[in-house]
Motif scaffolding. Structure first.
Motif, PDB file in Angstrom:
ATOM      1  N   ILE A 625       0.841  -1.203   0.000  1.00  0.00           N
ATOM      2  CA  ILE A 625       0.000   0.000   0.000  1.00  0.00           C
ATOM      3  C   ILE A 625       0.874   1.250   0.000  1.00  0.00           C
ATOM      4  O   ILE A 625       0.585   2.233  -0.700  1.00  0.00           O
ATOM      5  N   TYR A 626       1.982   1.213   0.756  1.00  0.00           N
ATOM      6  CA  TYR A 626       2.857   2.383   0.807  1.00  0.00           C
ATOM      7  C   TYR A 626       3.399   2.706  -0.582  1.00  0.00           C
ATOM      8  O   TYR A 626       3.422   3.869  -0.998  1.00  0.00           O
ATOM      9  N   GLU A 627       3.845   1.680  -1.306  1.00  0.00           N
ATOM     10  CA  GLU A 627       4.388   1.909  -2.648  1.00  0.00           C
ATOM     11  C   GLU A 627       3.319   2.472  -3.578  1.00  0.00           C
ATOM     12  O   GLU A 627       3.595   3.345  -4.407  1.00  0.00           O
ATOM     13  N   GLY A 634       2.915  11.116  -6.274  1.00  0.00           N
ATOM     14  CA  GLY A 634       3.665  11.704  -7.384  1.00  0.00           C
ATOM     15  C   GLY A 634       2.767  12.132  -8.529  1.00  0.00           C
ATOM     16  O   GLY A 634       2.978  13.180  -9.154  1.00  0.00           O
ATOM     17  N   GLU A 635       1.710  11.340  -8.809  1.00  0.00           N
ATOM     18  CA  GLU A 635       0.789  11.672  -9.901  1.00  0.00           C
ATOM     19  C   GLU A 635      -0.081  12.878  -9.558  1.00  0.00           C
ATOM     20  O   GLU A 635      -0.416  13.679 -10.437  1.00  0.00           O
ATOM     21  N   LEU A 636      -0.468  13.002  -8.297  1.00  0.00           N
ATOM     22  CA  LEU A 636      -1.390  14.066  -7.890  1.00  0.00           C
ATOM     23  C   LEU A 636      -0.699  15.403  -7.658  1.00  0.00           C
ATOM     24  O   LEU A 636      -1.344  16.456  -7.746  1.00  0.00           O
ATOM     25  N   ASN A 637       0.581  15.379  -7.362  1.00  0.00           N
ATOM     26  CA  ASN A 637       1.254  16.629  -7.014  1.00  0.00           C
ATOM     27  C   ASN A 637       1.349  17.569  -8.201  1.00  0.00           C
ATOM     28  O   ASN A 637       1.858  17.207  -9.259  1.00  0.00           O
ATOM     29  N   GLN A 638       0.857  18.794  -8.026  1.00  0.00           N
ATOM     30  CA  GLN A 638       0.968  19.832  -9.048  1.00  0.00           C
ATOM     31  C   GLN A 638       1.859  20.972  -8.571  1.00  0.00           C
ATOM     32  O   GLN A 638       1.835  22.057  -9.130  1.00  0.00           O
ATOM     33  N   PHE A 654       2.389   7.206   7.459  1.00  0.00           N
ATOM     34  CA  PHE A 654       3.261   7.222   6.288  1.00  0.00           C
ATOM     35  C   PHE A 654       3.625   8.635   5.844  1.00  0.00           C
ATOM     36  O   PHE A 654       4.455   8.812   4.947  1.00  0.00           O
ATOM     37  N   THR A 655       3.000   9.652   6.429  1.00  0.00           N
ATOM     38  CA  THR A 655       3.134  11.019   5.932  1.00  0.00           C
ATOM     39  C   THR A 655       4.586  11.475   5.824  1.00  0.00           C
ATOM     40  O   THR A 655       5.033  11.936   4.770  1.00  0.00           O
ATOM     41  N   THR A 660       9.557  12.656   2.729  1.00  0.00           N
ATOM     42  CA  THR A 660      11.019  12.552   2.645  1.00  0.00           C
ATOM     43  C   THR A 660      11.455  11.883   1.345  1.00  0.00           C
ATOM     44  O   THR A 660      12.369  12.348   0.663  1.00  0.00           O
ATOM     45  N   GLU A 661      10.790  10.789   0.990  1.00  0.00           N
ATOM     46  CA  GLU A 661      11.225  10.014  -0.176  1.00  0.00           C
ATOM     47  C   GLU A 661      10.810  10.637  -1.500  1.00  0.00           C
ATOM     48  O   GLU A 661      11.477  10.450  -2.515  1.00  0.00           O
ATOM     49  N   THR A 662       9.693  11.355  -1.520  1.00  0.00           N
ATOM     50  CA  THR A 662       9.224  11.946  -2.786  1.00  0.00           C
ATOM     51  C   THR A 662       9.645  13.401  -2.947  1.00  0.00           C
ATOM     52  O   THR A 662       9.628  13.934  -4.057  1.00  0.00           O
TER      53      THR A 662
END
Length: 938
Positions: A625-627, A634-638, A654-655, A660-662
């Motif tokens: 689910i995390y992946e 990544g798809e939603l970020n504008q 997971f926030t 941090t990772e993205t």
């Protein structure tokens, strides 16, 4: 023989042998008469006749009933081989004022349009006026005719059905029927713009007297006075606050009003009011207001209109595109079938968007050719095609349009329409046409530059309203142009310290592709304009110069200097569009379809948005689910971050890892419900908010839904706010602390207010009930917790210290700069709320905070809270003066070398930050702003 050919041949046979006198007497054949003679239905005959009119083979005479006459008969008896319009009020109009073949096209169109406005019934020119719009047209005419001055109207219907278009047709009909004078005004007003400011609403509607409020240095007429003798359209009337509705129904009842600031003088106006709303008026508006709007007219949605009307609408919209691209279209019947049977949209506005995108892709596929453009299924947006592939064979059979349309529909370049068309040509056509035209008219260089920039910005914004599928995109743009655009994107991000989304790739690859195919053209912009662009957009120009070098290196093509200017303008426009980006919403919930179901409900009620769902079956591991969440984020970020709406605390954990990772800002709201999703989507779609504000508002609005996190001690954490006297100061201090808490943590830390005079009595009971982590205020108590004085909180580093205490660790040095300063933000907003009249205080506050952050970074400044407040408030007042053309301050001193050195940086960063306001500050104002920065720096 095809049906359309049968109808045309039957009409020609009937009238070719008639004398001119017979033609003038009978004016042609009605659809019903011709249908009976040919053995066809009236509806099918009417459909084909209207197609023939659009193909310029038949003239439509708008008598009652409507009649049709072949163009060859017109040529035979009246000597006219071609008309500018193929719909006329009567044949006598052709005999009185024929269109001269030698006339200039622009003049002929203007004269024909003027004559058509005077002769044709505007309400009956709409597609569906005898069908789905019959009741609406009848009601509108009845309301206009009602003595003594007509009835006020309420137009009801979903977004995009054409309420504003219908209101304009009512206005045109009122002039056509001589109910209104030819020069009667039509004034449109969007109620949503002023729903939270009753005073400004009143000043806008009814005007204001000189001195009515600070900055009202002259009297001004309102929209009601401007609409006197005509029509006032109130769009989104459901957003009108109760005070605004009361102002209006008093005016409706009495026909009199006062300007804001006038107490004695009564003014009179005669205005017909048309309201438009997407909501149920009974639930959204005061009953006392609704009683004054007696005529309710419903505009049907697209799916409520018969298939013949939808075909005609689609045909009309395709023909509209032929006028823009100046080439005929050959459209496959299946394209009509797919577009008209898509159920993900229901209104004319969305149908128009789909057809425009389809034609754009077909046009790009045929660039360089000069033949008819072929429009096939492959040119449709990917979502439409995929949706069609999922339709069963039985449903496709029901959608078959073969009895209405040929397998291939040829749509010739349409005649000019009376309805104004958007100028949506490519960038080169737009700029070239505008420059040459303005030069010929003798417009000065500065104004030409402004016109070009405005056109370019609008062109780019309109382009990005359309969705472009990534897979499909590479099919109509040279892959080499896409790869080159990707390299340019990396250069721009490195040099400008910005992140661009996929829109950069889309637009720059389209632009480069067109440039390489088209070749260079010189002398489109004058040298003065080029210097203006270099001066006003220095950073973007330097980046464009780097683009020039990179393009030469990659392609061997030398880019002329004028193309560097174009790239500068494109870069500036795309950069300015970042303000319109939306926060992403990701709903994650346990279960096989829980999240999807809630998101579907929200999008059905509020329309599409930047939102997605992720279902979490109990059999799927948290790591999987995390992946999936990571991919969706990544798809939603504008560019404005992503808000997670989750059903359990484990998902909310997971926030930090996601952020941090993205590298994408991520916040979470727990215990999600459909109500929370609806409110989040509404705020994202209609209110410009940052990620932290959205998360905090949702928590505040739905506080009972969120679980209170407790420490291992079993006590809630709390901060004590200490104030000497006065509830106002105490509440302000509490509000500041709560803002810092919301920015720093998702934990529900309470703020307890106590009087400085009763600290010894009040604090011990609080210490038993709560885990006190800090005290803030005017006097330090005798307790073993950190104390932050009010002075430090407001003027120095108190906010950073409090954040560190809340986190129980020292924050990284850059973290404070990357987040908004709560103290500065709230104090500035309070001041601006009180003093700004014309500008939006919240928007200006955010813009100027961004400006000051940018300026501080470039100049390596460290400004305290109080210094930041001084700079922001002074600059906001300067913008307010400019917005209403008030007299600016005069700078009488001789500028110091320090000031002259600072001035260009202040001007460049400020202009960039407030570019969306489209304001121009006088030079003296920039001097004073720079002085303010210098004074505070010292």
């Amino acid at each position: 023989m095809k049906r359309i050919d049968k109808v045309y041949q039957g009409l020609v046979t009937k009238w070719q042998a008639a004398t001119k006198e017979e033609v003038l007497a009978k004016q042609g054949s009605a659809a019903k008469e011709l249908a009976a003679e040919l053995g066809l239905t009236r509806a099918n005959t009417s459909l084909e006749l209207n197609k023939l009119v659009r193909q310029a083979q038949v003239v439509k005479i708008k008598t009652f009933p409507v009649r049709y006459l072949p163009m060859i008969v017109i040529e035979q008896h009246f000597g006219l081989k071609q008309l500018d319009y193929y719909e006329v009020a009567s044949l006598t109009a052709l005999t009185k004022k024929p269109v001269k073949p030698t006339a200039k096209p622009e003049q002929a169109i203007k004269e024909a349009a003027s004559e058509q406005v005077n002769q044709a019934d505007p309400l009956e020119s709409m597609i569906g006026y005898r069908g789905s719009l019959h009741n609406a047209v009848s009601q509108a005419k009845a309301a206009l005719m009602y003595p003594p001055h007509g009835l006020h109207m309420m137009l009801l219907g979903q977004t995009g059905v054409g309420k504003t278009y219908f209101a304009n047709k009512i206005y045109a009909y009122a002039k056509f029927a001589q109910i209104l004078k030819e020069d009667a005004p039509f004034v449109s007003f969007n109620c949503a713009d002023y729903y939270n400011n009753p005073q400004l609403l009143m000043a806008t509607l009814f005007g204001h007297a000189k001195g009515a409020y600070t900055g009202a240095d002259q009297e001004k007429a309102g929209l009601v006075e401007q609409a006197n003798g005509g029509i006032l359209l109130l769009d989104e009337v459901h957003r009108l606050p109760p005070e605004g509705q009361e102002m209006l129904f008093y005016f409706i009842d009495n026909g009199v009003f006062n300007r804001l600031g006038e107490s004695q003088k009564k003014r009179h106006a005669q205005v017909l009011i048309i309201c438009a709303t997407t909501e149920n008026p009974d639930s959204a508006m005061l009953a006392t207001f609704l009683r004054r709007i007696p005529m309710s007219i419903t505009i049907p949605a697209l799916d409520e209109r018969p298939i013949t009307e939808r075909i005609e609408l689609a045909h009309f919209l395709f023909q509209t595109e032929t006028k823009r691209i100046k080439r005929a279209l050959s459209v496959k019947r299946s394209v009509f079938e797919i577009i008209l049977n898509e159920d993900n949209y229901g209104n004319v506005g969305q149908l128009k968007s789909q057809i425009q995108l389809t034609c754009a892709q077909a046009f790009l596929n045929s660039m360089g050719e000069k033949t008819t453009i072929s429009v096939t299924d492959n040119d449709l947006p990917e979502k439409l095609r995929q949706s069609w592939l999922a339709v069963s064979r039985a449903e496709r059979k029901q959608s078959d349009l073969s009895r209405y349309l040929k397998s291939q529909i040829l749509i010739e370049v349409g005649q000019p329409s009376l309805d104004k068309l958007d100028n949506e040509e490519n960038i080169y056509s737009t700029i070239e046409t505008k420059v040459h035209k303005l030069r010929a008219e003798g417009i000065n260089e500065k104004e030409i530059h402004q016109y070009i920039m405005t056109d370019l910005h609008l062109h780019i914004k309109n382009f990005f309203k359309q969705e472009i599928n990534e897979e499909n995109f590479s099919k109509f743009v040279d892959p080499a142009a896409i790869k080159l655009a990707e390299k340019l994107k990396l250069i721009a991000e490195e040099e400008m310290d910005l992140r661009f989304d996929a829109s950069f790739i889309h637009y720059f690859s389209l632009h480069l592709d067109a440039f390489f195919k088209r070749g260079s053209k010189n002398d489109l912009l004058m040298s003065a304009e080029i210097e203006n662009i270099k001066r006003e957009h220095g950073l973007e120009y330097q980046v464009a110069k780097l683009f020039q070098t990179e393009i030469l290196k990659e392609t061997g093509t030398a880019i002329p200097d004028i193309e560097v200017i174009y790239l500068t303008m494109l870069l500036t426009s795309i950069e300015s569009m970042s303000a319109t980006k939306k926060i992403g919403l990701l709903v994650v919930a346990h279960g096989n379809s829980t999240a999807t179901s809630m998101v579907n409900v929200a999008t059905e009620l509020l329309g599409k948005g930047n939102i997605d769902a992720l279902d979490m079956p109990l059999t799927v591991s948290p790591s999987t689910i995390y992946e999936q969440m990571k991919t969706k984020v990544g798809e939603l970020n504008q560019g404005k971050g992503v808000l997670l709406l989750v059903d359990m605390g484990s998902l909310g954990m997971f926030t930090q890892k996601l952020a941090t990772e993205t590298g994408i800002p991520v916040r979470a709201v727990q215990n999600v419900t459909t109500s929370i999703i609806l409110e989040a989507l509404r705020k994202v779609n209609y209110i410009d908010m940052d990620l932290n504000s959205l998360a905090n508002q949702l928590r505040r609005d739905f506080i009972k839904n969120f679980a209170v996190q407790e420490k291992s001690t079993g006590k809630k954490r709390a901060i004590v706010s200490i104030c000497m006297t006065g509830s106002g100061t105490a509440l302000k201090l509490k509000k500041l602390i709560e803002g810092i808490i919301r920015k720093t943590t998702t934990e529900n830390i309470e703020v307890k207010t106590v009087s400085a005079l009763k600290m010894s009595e009040s604090i011990p009971p609080l210490a038993k009930e709560y885990e006190l982590i800090a005290t803030v205020g005017t006097k330090e108590p005798s307790v073993a917790v950190p104390f932050i004085s009010l002075e430090d909180l407001i003027a120095s580093n108190g906010e950073a210290r409090l954040e560190a205490i809340i986190r129980q660790q020292t924050p990284p040095a850059k973290e404070k700069q990357s987040q908004s300063n709560v103290v500065v933000s709230q104090m500035c907003e309070d001041i601006l709320n009180e003093h700004l009249v014309y500008l939006n205080p919240r928007l200006v506050n955010q813009m100027l905070q961004n400006w000051l952050e940018d300026l501080s970074r470039r100049l390596k400044l460290e400004l305290s809270n109080s210094q930041q407040i001084a700079c922001i408030v002074h600059t906001a007042f300067a913008l307010e003066r400019a917005s209403h053309h008030q007299t600016s301050l005069n700078y009488d001193e001789t500028p110091s070398p320090e000031l002259l050195e600072l001035l260009p940086v202040v001007k460049q960063t400020l202009d960039h930050a407030v570019s969306s306001l489209k304001l121009t500050l006088p030079q003296d104002e920039y001097y004073f702003i720079a002085e303010t920065v210098i004074d505070n720096q010292r």
